[in-house]
Scaffold this motif. Structure first.
Motif, PDB file in Angstrom:
ATOM      1  N   GLU A 193      35.705  36.341  50.416  1.00 42.99           N
ATOM      2  CA  GLU A 193      36.812  35.390  50.550  1.00 42.99           C
ATOM      3  C   GLU A 193      36.525  34.111  49.776  1.00 42.99           C
ATOM      4  O   GLU A 193      37.408  33.561  49.114  1.00 42.99           O
ATOM      5  N   ARG A 232      36.880  34.668  46.035  1.00 39.38           N
ATOM      6  CA  ARG A 232      38.296  34.699  45.636  1.00 39.38           C
ATOM      7  C   ARG A 232      38.857  33.287  45.570  1.00 39.38           C
ATOM      8  O   ARG A 232      39.676  32.973  44.695  1.00 39.38           O
ATOM      9  N   GLU A 233      38.420  32.428  46.482  1.00 39.37           N
ATOM     10  CA  GLU A 233      38.882  31.039  46.482  1.00 39.37           C
ATOM     11  C   GLU A 233      38.408  30.331  45.212  1.00 39.37           C
ATOM     12  O   GLU A 233      39.184  29.611  44.566  1.00 39.37           O
ATOM     13  N   VAL A 285      39.602  42.327  42.366  1.00 38.71           N
ATOM     14  CA  VAL A 285      39.419  41.100  43.149  1.00 38.71           C
ATOM     15  C   VAL A 285      39.080  41.413  44.605  1.00 38.71           C
ATOM     16  O   VAL A 285      38.378  40.653  45.271  1.00 38.71           O
ATOM     17  N   ALA A 297      42.519  36.595  37.579  1.00 34.28           N
ATOM     18  CA  ALA A 297      43.048  35.799  38.696  1.00 34.28           C
ATOM     19  C   ALA A 297      44.576  35.728  38.638  1.00 34.28           C
ATOM     20  O   ALA A 297      45.257  35.851  39.658  1.00 34.28           O
ATOM     21  N   HIS A 298      45.106  35.541  37.435  1.00 34.05           N
ATOM     22  CA  HIS A 298      46.562  35.474  37.254  1.00 34.05           C
ATOM     23  C   HIS A 298      47.184  36.851  37.521  1.00 34.05           C
ATOM     24  O   HIS A 298      48.208  36.950  38.212  1.00 34.05           O
ATOM     25  N   LEU A 328      46.432  35.492  42.279  1.00 34.22           N
ATOM     26  CA  LEU A 328      45.723  34.407  42.947  1.00 34.22           C
ATOM     27  C   LEU A 328      46.189  33.038  42.483  1.00 34.22           C
ATOM     28  O   LEU A 328      45.977  32.038  43.165  1.00 34.22           O
ATOM     29  N   VAL A 329      46.814  33.008  41.302  1.00 33.97           N
ATOM     30  CA  VAL A 329      47.302  31.753  40.729  1.00 33.97           C
ATOM     31  C   VAL A 329      48.803  31.857  40.568  1.00 33.97           C
ATOM     32  O   VAL A 329      49.294  32.840  40.011  1.00 33.97           O
ATOM     33  N   ALA A 384      40.372  31.640  42.196  1.00 27.58           N
ATOM     34  CA  ALA A 384      41.713  31.072  42.117  1.00 27.58           C
ATOM     35  C   ALA A 384      41.682  29.681  41.490  1.00 27.58           C
ATOM     36  O   ALA A 384      42.532  29.339  40.649  1.00 27.58           O
ATOM     37  N   ARG A 422      44.123  43.473  41.308  1.00 27.47           N
ATOM     38  CA  ARG A 422      43.976  43.270  42.761  1.00 27.47           C
ATOM     39  C   ARG A 422      42.836  44.122  43.319  1.00 27.47           C
ATOM     40  O   ARG A 422      42.101  43.687  44.217  1.00 27.47           O
TER      41      ARG A 422
END
Length: 216
Positions: free
Chosen positions: A157, A160-161, A152, A209-210, A214-215, A164, A149
């Motif tokens: 923003e 990050r999108e 990330v 990401a996991h 985020l996922v 994900a 975290r």
């Protein structure tokens, strides 16, 4: 047309893989090698889109060959093709920059699907391998989540999108359609994400990401 390099020290295995690939007219094996050093040389001279490498080869093993190919021919994505599914091989393959990991004992359709996914900019792990990775992530999620975290948090923003969606297994083209942007823009975002997270490839970024949540 997806141009392929096939490297395996067993001629019979190469013939079998080549026969499977021949079922898809969009795949073209442009070079074959029977050891890791030759695989690196052919990747540099032929510039294939994807290199299929066996892990255990003479002269230079597949993992070392993968690392050299990713350095010397960064436009060539690497898929490890092996009979071995040990966790150590999976982790090392990801560390050296492989975008895919397939077991020779898997469904032939996985091989073709994996090549198309990797050539399209996505990562691909065979279902059996993916389950191992998910188990490892679940085991260490609490301890690694905070670190992920923090990493990330340094992204914008939009980055990050994109991360994900990348972590969900989408290719660049699929992410572009989802975000209503051109594919080149997504490639630029992915490149920036890899740099800012200090990771070598999409698989490592997807793991972060996991871990960062985020996922789902």
């Amino acid at each position: 047309m997806i141009r392929l390099l096939l490297a395996d020290d067993e001629a019979m295995i190469r013939a079998g893989v080549r026969a499977i690939l021949a079922a898809d007219p969009s795949l073209d094996v442009v070079a074959e090698a029977d050891d890791g050093r030759e695989a690196v040389d052919l990747a540099i001279s032929h510039h294939p889109d994807v290199a299929l490498l066996d892990i255990r080869m003479p002269v230079l093993d597949g993992l070392a060959a993968a690392a050299e190919i990713r350095r010397a021919a960064p436009g060539t994505a690497v898929v490890m093709l092996t009979t071995f599914g040990e966790d150590d091989y999976i982790a090392r393959a990801i560390d050296v920059g492989a975008s895919g990991f397939l077991l020779k004992s898997g469904d032939p359709r996985e091989l073709i699907a994996g090549i198309h996914a990797v050539a399209g900019g996505a990562a691909y792990l065979s279902p059996r391998v993916a389950q191992r990775v998910i188990t490892q992530l679940a085991a260490g999620r609490v301890s690694r989540g905070a670190v992920a975290r923090d990493r990330v948090a340094a992204l914008t923003e939009r980055e990050r999108e994109v991360l994900a969606l990348l972590g969900s297994g989408l290719s660049n083209a699929e992410i572009a359609r989802r975000l209503h942007v051109v594919e080149g823009t997504v490639k630029a975002y992915v490149s920036a994400i890899l740099t800012r997270l200090d990771v070598r490839n999409r698989v490592q970024a997807a793991i972060i990401a996991h871990e960062a949540g985020l996922v789902a």
